[in-house]
Design a protein around this motif. Structure first.
Motif, PDB file in Angstrom:
ATOM      1  N   THR A 193      76.152  40.916 -59.641  1.00  0.00           N
ATOM      2  CA  THR A 193      75.571  42.032 -60.398  1.00  0.00           C
ATOM      3  C   THR A 193      74.048  41.990 -60.335  1.00  0.00           C
ATOM      4  N   ALA A 194      73.473  40.799 -60.407  1.00  0.00           N
ATOM      5  CA  ALA A 194      72.022  40.661 -60.291  1.00  0.00           C
ATOM      6  C   ALA A 194      71.545  41.117 -58.917  1.00  0.00           C
ATOM      7  N   ALA A 195      72.300  40.787 -57.869  1.00  0.00           N
ATOM      8  CA  ALA A 195      71.952  41.243 -56.522  1.00  0.00           C
ATOM      9  C   ALA A 195      71.996  42.764 -56.434  1.00  0.00           C
ATOM     10  N   ARG A 196      72.991  43.359 -57.074  1.00  0.00           N
ATOM     11  CA  ARG A 196      73.074  44.826 -57.076  1.00  0.00           C
ATOM     12  C   ARG A 196      71.860  45.439 -57.760  1.00  0.00           C
ATOM     13  N   GLU A 197      71.424  44.862 -58.867  1.00  0.00           N
ATOM     14  CA  GLU A 197      70.275  45.406 -59.586  1.00  0.00           C
ATOM     15  C   GLU A 197      69.001  45.294 -58.757  1.00  0.00           C
ATOM     16  N   CYS A 198      68.862  44.207 -58.022  1.00  0.00           N
ATOM     17  CA  CYS A 198      67.693  44.072 -57.142  1.00  0.00           C
ATOM     18  C   CYS A 198      67.709  45.147 -56.060  1.00  0.00           C
ATOM     19  N   GLY A 199      68.887  45.429 -55.508  1.00  0.00           N
ATOM     20  CA  GLY A 199      68.992  46.470 -54.492  1.00  0.00           C
ATOM     21  C   GLY A 199      68.640  47.842 -55.043  1.00  0.00           C
ATOM     22  N   ILE A 200      69.085  48.142 -56.263  1.00  0.00           N
ATOM     23  CA  ILE A 200      68.779  49.442 -56.881  1.00  0.00           C
ATOM     24  C   ILE A 200      67.281  49.578 -57.125  1.00  0.00           C
ATOM     25  N   ALA A 201      66.647  48.523 -57.625  1.00  0.00           N
ATOM     26  CA  ALA A 201      65.205  48.574 -57.890  1.00  0.00           C
ATOM     27  C   ALA A 201      64.419  48.791 -56.602  1.00  0.00           C
ATOM     28  N   LEU A 202      64.801  48.116 -55.525  1.00  0.00           N
ATOM     29  CA  LEU A 202      64.093  48.272 -54.258  1.00  0.00           C
ATOM     30  C   LEU A 202      64.351  49.641 -53.636  1.00  0.00           C
ATOM     31  N   ALA A 203      65.557  50.180 -53.815  1.00  0.00           N
ATOM     32  CA  ALA A 203      65.837  51.524 -53.313  1.00  0.00           C
ATOM     33  C   ALA A 203      64.969  52.559 -54.022  1.00  0.00           C
ATOM     34  N   CYS A 204      64.819  52.409 -55.335  1.00  0.00           N
ATOM     35  CA  CYS A 204      63.952  53.316 -56.096  1.00  0.00           C
ATOM     36  C   CYS A 204      62.508  53.211 -55.610  1.00  0.00           C
ATOM     37  N   ALA A 205      62.042  51.985 -55.371  1.00  0.00           N
ATOM     38  CA  ALA A 205      60.680  51.804 -54.866  1.00  0.00           C
ATOM     39  C   ALA A 205      60.532  52.353 -53.456  1.00  0.00           C
ATOM     40  N   VAL A 233      64.633  44.550 -46.480  1.00  0.00           N
ATOM     41  CA  VAL A 233      65.979  43.958 -46.509  1.00  0.00           C
ATOM     42  C   VAL A 233      65.912  42.447 -46.310  1.00  0.00           C
ATOM     43  N   TYR A 234      65.107  41.974 -45.355  1.00  0.00           N
ATOM     44  CA  TYR A 234      64.988  40.532 -45.129  1.00  0.00           C
ATOM     45  C   TYR A 234      64.397  39.834 -46.355  1.00  0.00           C
ATOM     46  N   GLY A 235      63.397  40.447 -46.954  1.00  0.00           N
ATOM     47  CA  GLY A 235      62.828  39.871 -48.173  1.00  0.00           C
ATOM     48  C   GLY A 235      63.844  39.824 -49.302  1.00  0.00           C
ATOM     49  N   LEU A 236      64.687  40.862 -49.380  1.00  0.00           N
ATOM     50  CA  LEU A 236      65.740  40.889 -50.399  1.00  0.00           C
ATOM     51  C   LEU A 236      66.734  39.746 -50.193  1.00  0.00           C
ATOM     52  N   LEU A 237      67.158  39.527 -48.958  1.00  0.00           N
ATOM     53  CA  LEU A 237      68.146  38.479 -48.678  1.00  0.00           C
ATOM     54  C   LEU A 237      67.580  37.086 -48.976  1.00  0.00           C
ATOM     55  N   ILE A 238      66.350  36.835 -48.537  1.00  0.00           N
ATOM     56  CA  ILE A 238      65.740  35.527 -48.814  1.00  0.00           C
ATOM     57  C   ILE A 238      65.519  35.346 -50.311  1.00  0.00           C
ATOM     58  N   GLY A 239      65.040  36.392 -50.968  1.00  0.00           N
ATOM     59  CA  GLY A 239      64.806  36.294 -52.409  1.00  0.00           C
ATOM     60  C   GLY A 239      66.083  36.089 -53.200  1.00  0.00           C
ATOM     61  N   LEU A 240      67.178  36.712 -52.769  1.00  0.00           N
ATOM     62  CA  LEU A 240      68.452  36.519 -53.466  1.00  0.00           C
ATOM     63  C   LEU A 240      68.946  35.087 -53.311  1.00  0.00           C
ATOM     64  N   ALA A 241      68.701  34.481 -52.159  1.00  0.00           N
ATOM     65  CA  ALA A 241      69.080  33.078 -51.984  1.00  0.00           C
ATOM     66  C   ALA A 241      68.316  32.190 -52.968  1.00  0.00           C
ATOM     67  N   ILE A 242      67.013  32.445 -53.118  1.00  0.00           N
ATOM     68  CA  ILE A 242      66.221  31.672 -54.087  1.00  0.00           C
ATOM     69  C   ILE A 242      66.673  31.994 -55.509  1.00  0.00           C
ATOM     70  N   GLY A 243      66.956  33.257 -55.792  1.00  0.00           N
ATOM     71  CA  GLY A 243      67.433  33.637 -57.111  1.00  0.00           C
ATOM     72  C   GLY A 243      68.752  32.983 -57.471  1.00  0.00           C
TER      73      GLY A 243
END
Length: 350
Positions: free
Chosen positions: A135-147, A302-312
């Protein structure tokens, strides 16, 4: 009784009652009509910006799309944070229209960076608490899509920009706006607590060190070190199609994922989410560099999202390991109990 009402009663027709204007406005505001209108306008703006990027249609399509998206975002952010959507929406509409009609570089650049900052903050405010990592990953995707939509709108103003300055100003405005709103949502400084204070201190230090190191390296770094880093960037762009934004991957996405995780349990998670602008602001200014294509900018996010989700994910697991009971069954029970109430995604937070 008036004459019309008495005649209607004598004829067996019930008298017509006049509903006050305030009641009609209140009923309209309580219905789903404003949200549907807002969603339709946002869709029209996005379609206009997409057509202008192809390009298809008249030359003014990008400016019109940028104005519509900026107005819709201002309206949505005000509604989400308990403000006055009509006032801020009309104010944004007037300012954006004035910038486009004037065709002055200063006004267009101001409108572009303001739209990028607005989209960055709105992306954070659209998130909801996340009991689990997915769910946290989904929220990060929504925030980045809005940006990302905000990035299209910012470029739609056709600003005359200097890349680094545009990115720094956009990040600064977004961070300041997020902190002002989070101060209210997170119950002020006294709502931080010891853990929240530590998380905010780490986030602020990481943000400051990242920006300072990047600027010092750009200005005073040795030619050998700079060339090695540039070789890494070139390899990533040639092999993977893009290079991830470091501040997004190291700070922004992990902070947003971890903050949404905390918000499902404690209100102080809003303070951690504020550092999510380190992800949404670079996404909202991703198209500022004319040498970067739309595809490369998208892949970079997208790459930043994937790396950041791994750290998250690591941060969330550490938090559960240090504060909760050990064992898979205990983690499942803790996740099921993480039900701190918060308004729905498109409902006012205040």
């Amino acid at each position: 009784m008036s004459r019309a009402a008495s005649r209607s009663s004598r004829r067996g027709v019930p008298p017509v009652t006049r509903v006050p204007l305030e009641v009609l406005i209140g009923e309209f505001g309580a219905s789903r009509s404003p949200f549907l209108i807002w969603l339709g306008l946002l869709g029209v703006g996005v379609l206009a910006l997409g057509a202008a990027m192809v390009p298809i249609g008249p030359d003014w399509l990008d400016g019109a799309g940028a104005v519509v998206v900026a107005t819709a975002y201002a309206w949505g952010l005000a509604a989400r944070t308990g403000g006055r959507p009509l006032v801020f929406g009309l104010l944004t509409l007037v300012c954006a229209l004035g910038a486009v009609i004037s065709d002055q570089d200063l006004l267009l650049t101001g409108a572009a960076v303001s739209t990028a900052a607005l989209a960055s903050v709105f992306g954070i405010m659209l998130t909801v608490p996340a009991a689990g990592f997915l769910t946290a990953a989904r929220e990060c995707g929504i925030a980045l899509a809005c940006a990302g939509v905000g990035a299209m709108a910012a470029i739609g103003f056709e600003p005359a920009i200097q890349k680094e300055r545009f990115e720094y100003v956009g990040l600064g405005l977004a961070f300041a706006g997020a902190m002002v709103l989070v101060y209210r949502l997170g119950a002020g400084f006294h709502g931080l607590g010891r853990r929240g204070l530590v998380a905010v201190a780490i986030g602020a230090s990481t943000l400051a060190v990242s920006l300072l190191y990047a600027e010092m390296l750009r200005r005073y770094g040795s030619s050998g070190l700079v060339e090695e880093l540039l070789d890494l960037v070139r390899w990533s762009r040639d092999t993977l199609g893009a290079f991830p934004r470091p501040i997004e991957a190291i700070l922004g996405v992990p902070a947003l994922a971890y903050g949404c995780h905390i918000r499902a349990r404690r209100r102080q998670g809003w303070w951690v989410c504020a550092f999510g602008v380190a992800a949404t602001a670079p996404a909202a200014t991703a198209l500022a560099n004319p040498a970067v294509t739309f595809t490369e900018a998208f892949l970079s996010i997208v790459y930043g999202l994937l790396i950041g989700l791994a750290i998250g994910w690591v941060l969330i697991r550490l938090d559960l390991a240090l504060t909760g009971n050990r064992g898979r069954r205990s983690r499942v029970a803790e996740q099921a109990a993480a039900v701190r109430p918060e308004p729905a995604r498109f409902a006012p937070l205040l």
